[in-house]
Design an enzyme around this catalytic site. Structure first.
Site, PDB file in Angstrom:
ATOM      1  N   ASN A  73       0.805  -1.235   0.000  1.00  0.00           N
ATOM      2  CA  ASN A  73       0.000   0.000   0.000  1.00  0.00           C
ATOM      3  C   ASN A  73       0.831   1.276   0.000  1.00  0.00           C
ATOM      4  O   ASN A  73       0.463   2.243  -0.648  1.00  0.00           O
ATOM      5  CB  ASN A  73      -1.043   0.053   1.139  1.00  0.00           C
ATOM      6  CG  ASN A  73      -0.825  -0.983   2.182  1.00  0.00           C
ATOM      7  OD1 ASN A  73       0.318  -1.291   2.509  1.00  0.00           O
ATOM      8  ND2 ASN A  73      -1.898  -1.526   2.701  1.00  0.00           N
ATOM      9  N   ASP A  86       1.399  -9.516   3.463  1.00  0.00           N
ATOM     10  CA  ASP A  86       0.383  -9.140   4.458  1.00  0.00           C
ATOM     11  C   ASP A  86      -1.052  -9.271   3.928  1.00  0.00           C
ATOM     12  O   ASP A  86      -2.004  -9.266   4.702  1.00  0.00           O
ATOM     13  CB  ASP A  86       0.604  -7.694   4.926  1.00  0.00           C
ATOM     14  CG  ASP A  86       1.845  -7.559   5.782  1.00  0.00           C
ATOM     15  OD1 ASP A  86       2.405  -8.600   6.177  1.00  0.00           O
ATOM     16  OD2 ASP A  86       2.265  -6.422   6.046  1.00  0.00           O
ATOM     17  N   ARG A 143       1.318  -6.883  10.238  1.00  0.00           N
ATOM     18  CA  ARG A 143       1.395  -5.778  11.182  1.00  0.00           C
ATOM     19  C   ARG A 143       0.030  -5.374  11.723  1.00  0.00           C
ATOM     20  O   ARG A 143      -0.176  -5.315  12.931  1.00  0.00           O
ATOM     21  CB  ARG A 143       1.994  -4.603  10.423  1.00  0.00           C
ATOM     22  CG  ARG A 143       2.517  -3.498  11.216  1.00  0.00           C
ATOM     23  CD  ARG A 143       2.915  -2.396  10.271  1.00  0.00           C
ATOM     24  NE  ARG A 143       4.041  -2.777   9.423  1.00  0.00           N
ATOM     25  CZ  ARG A 143       5.307  -2.673   9.784  1.00  0.00           C
ATOM     26  NH1 ARG A 143       5.601  -2.221  10.959  1.00  0.00           N
ATOM     27  NH2 ARG A 143       6.272  -3.027   8.968  1.00  0.00           N
TER      28      ARG A 143
END
Ligand code: F6P
Length: 423
Positions: A117, A147, A195
Site C-alpha cells: 500500500n 500481508d 502488522r
C-alpha cells in the site's frame, strides 16, 4: 484512471518495493517477458524508487532468457527493494524534478512499481507527475505483499505462498509437540508477520479443523489481546487435548493499543519494527500456567520460503506482471492489475485494472465474519476464501548439491548521464 492519448516509444522502468516475497521475482519475470515480446526494453531501478532517484538503473536486456525464466522460482527481490516514502510534490519538488530528469535522460515512458500500500502511494504520486511537470510518464502499481492487506484486489501476490508455508509449518510442528507432550513440551507458539491485518495468522487455521485440531488458538491484530481469555483457553486445551498450538500475529495489541512486542525501531514510513510477541506469550504461559513451551519466529523464513510456495500464488504473481505491461503499453495510467475471484470452488480468478486512488494508503483487514465468536479461530467463510490460495506446488529445480537452483542476475548498471543526487 486516466488514459493518455499518445503512445510514445521509449523504455519501461520496473522497480521492487517494500518487504519482498517468495514470488515477487515471478512478477519481474512476467514484466520482462511480456515487454520483450512487445519489443520494449526494460530497465530496473536498483532498490526501488531509490534507484530511480540515484539514477542507479539496471539494463535487463543484458540478462539471458534462461535467467529471466529462472526468476519465476527465485525468492527475494532480484533488483533490490527499499522502504522509502516520497513526500508530496509541494514538500519535496526536488525529488520529483530529479525523477523526471532521470526518466527523460533514459527515455523512460512507463514506470511499473511493484509493492504494497505504501508503494501504491508512490506509484500514484508518480502517475500524477506527467500532468504536473509536463513529461509523458504512465505509472502502473503492481501488487505484492505477504500481508494481503491491499484494498480492492481479492488477494495479494506473495500471500498465498506465506499462507501455505504457515499452514504447513503449523501442521508439522503440531505433530512434533503432540509426540512430546506427555513428558515434555505442552505448548508451542509460532509468531507470524502481519502488522495490522491477521491474514497470515488466519492461514495457519488451514492446518486443521475442529476444536481439538491445531492451531488451537490464533491471535489476530483485529482483536484486542485478552490475557485472561488467552490463558484460560490454553489451559483448557492442554487439559483436554494434552498440548496446545498457538499462532500469534506480530501485530497483536493490548487494550491500551500498545503492541505486545515492539523492537523500538521505526522504518521510513514510521512503522514500528515488530517481532518478539512469541517469547512474551511463552513467558506468560510459563509464569501463569507452568507449562513447558517452545516458540518460533519464522520471520524472513516465512516470506522467502519458495520451496513451499503456492502454485496459485506463483501463477498470479506472474500474471500481474504481464498485465501491468499490457496496461502500460495500452496507454493506461494510475491503475493496478488486481485479482478478481469469480468462484471459490472450483477456484476461478482473472486480472482487472483498478484505480490506484482506491488502493493507495488503504489497509484491508480480516472481516469480522472470518473470525470465530471467541476471536481465536477462523470461520468456514475464511476457509473458503483461504483454501484456494495455497493450492498447488510450484515446481523448483534442485541441483546436485541438493540446493534449489536460484538465479543471481548480472544486474549491469546503465552508464549514468546526470550529476549525482543524494537520496
Ligand atoms: O511487507 C510486509 C512485511 O513483511 C510485514 O509483515 C513485516 O512486518 C514487515 O514487512 C517487515 O519489514 P522489514 O523487512 O522492512 O523489517
Amino acid at each position: 484512471m486516466t488514459k493518455l492519448t499518445s503512445q510514445p516509444s521509449g523504455r519501461l522502468l520496473y522497480a521492487q518495493s517494500g518487504g519482498v516475497t517468495a514470488v515477487i521475482n515471478a512478477t519481474a519475470a512476467g514484466v520482462i517477458e511480456a515487454a520483450r515480446a512487445k519489443g520494449v526494453k526494460v530497465y530496473a531501478a536498483r532498490n526501488g524508487i531509490l534507484g530511480a532517484l540515484r539514477e542507479d538503473l539496471i539494463d535487463t536486456s543484458k540478462e539471458s532468457r534462461a535467467a529471466i525464466t529462472a526468476l519465476r522460482h527465485t525468492p527475494g527481490g532480484a533488483f533490490g527493494s527499499c522502504r522509502y516514502k516520497l513526500k508530496s510534490l509541494d514538500a519535496n519538488r526536488a525529488e520529483y524534478e530529479r525523477l523526471i530528469d532521470v526518466f527523460r535522460a533514459h527515455d523512460i515512458r512507463w514506470f511499473l512499481y511493484n509493492g504494497g500500500n505504501d508503494s501504491a502511494d508512490t506509484a500514484l504520486k508518480i502517475s500524477q507527475l506527467g500532468k504536473a511537470m509536463g513529461y509523458d510518464i504512465r505509472c502502473i502499481g503492481v501488487p505484492k505483499t505477504v500481508d494481503n492487506d491491499l484494498a480492492v484486489t481479492d488477494c495479494c501476490p506473495g500471500f498465498g505462498s506465506v499462507a501455505k508455508y504457515t499452514a504447513v509449518s503449523t501442521l508439522e510442528a503440531s505433530l512434533d509437540v503432540a509426540s512430546m507432550a506427555d513428558t515434555s513440551t505442552k505448548v508451542f507458539i509460532v509468531e507470524v508477520m502481519g502488522r495490522h491485518a491477521g491474514w497470515i495468522a488466519a492461514a495457519a487455521g488451514l492446518a486443521g479443523e475442529g476444536a481439538d485440531a491445531p492451531p488451537h488458538l490464533i491471535l489476530f491484530p483485529e482483536r484486542v489481546f485478552d490475557e485472561a481469555a488467552f490463558l484460560a483457553k490454553v489451559k483448557a486445551t492442554v487439559e483436554r487435548v494434552g498440548w496446545c498450538t498457538v499462532v500469534a500475529s506480530e501485530g497483536i495489541r493490548n487494550a491500551q493499543g500498545q503492541f505486545l512486542a515492539e523492537a523500538g525501531t521505526r522504518d521510513a514510513f514510521g512503522h514500528s519494527q515488530l517481532g518478539g510477541v512469541a517469547p512474551v506469550l511463552a513467558a506468560l504461559v510459563k509464569e501463569k500456567l507452568g507449562y513447558k513451551y517452545h516458540w518460533a519466529l519464522p520471520d524472513y523464513l516465512q516470506r522467502s520460503a519458495r520451496h513451499l510456495a503456492s502454485k496459485t500464488d506463483a501463477d498470479q504473481a506472474y500474471a500481474v506482471g504481464k498485465a501491468a505491461v499490457d496496461y502500460a503499453l495500452a496507454g493506461m495510467n494510475a491503475v493496478m492489475p488486481v485479482i478478481v475471484r469469480s468462484s471459490d470452488a472450483p477456484y476461478r480468478w482473472k486480472i482487472e485494472a483498478a484505480p490506484l486512488l482506491k488502493i493507495a494508503n488503504r489497509e484491508k483487514k480480516m472481516p469480522a465474519s472470518f473470525l470465530t465468536r471467541d476471536g481465536f479461530g477462523i470461520t468456514a467463510a475464511a476457509r473458503r476464501y483461504l483454501a484456494p490460495l495455497i493450492q498447488g506446488e510450484a515446481a523448483l529445480p534442485y541441483g546436485k548439491d541438493g540446493l534449489p537452483k536460484y538465479v543471481t542476475l548480472r544486474n549491469e548498471a546503465l552508464p549514468r548521464k546526470l550529476p549525482s543526487f543524494k537520496a
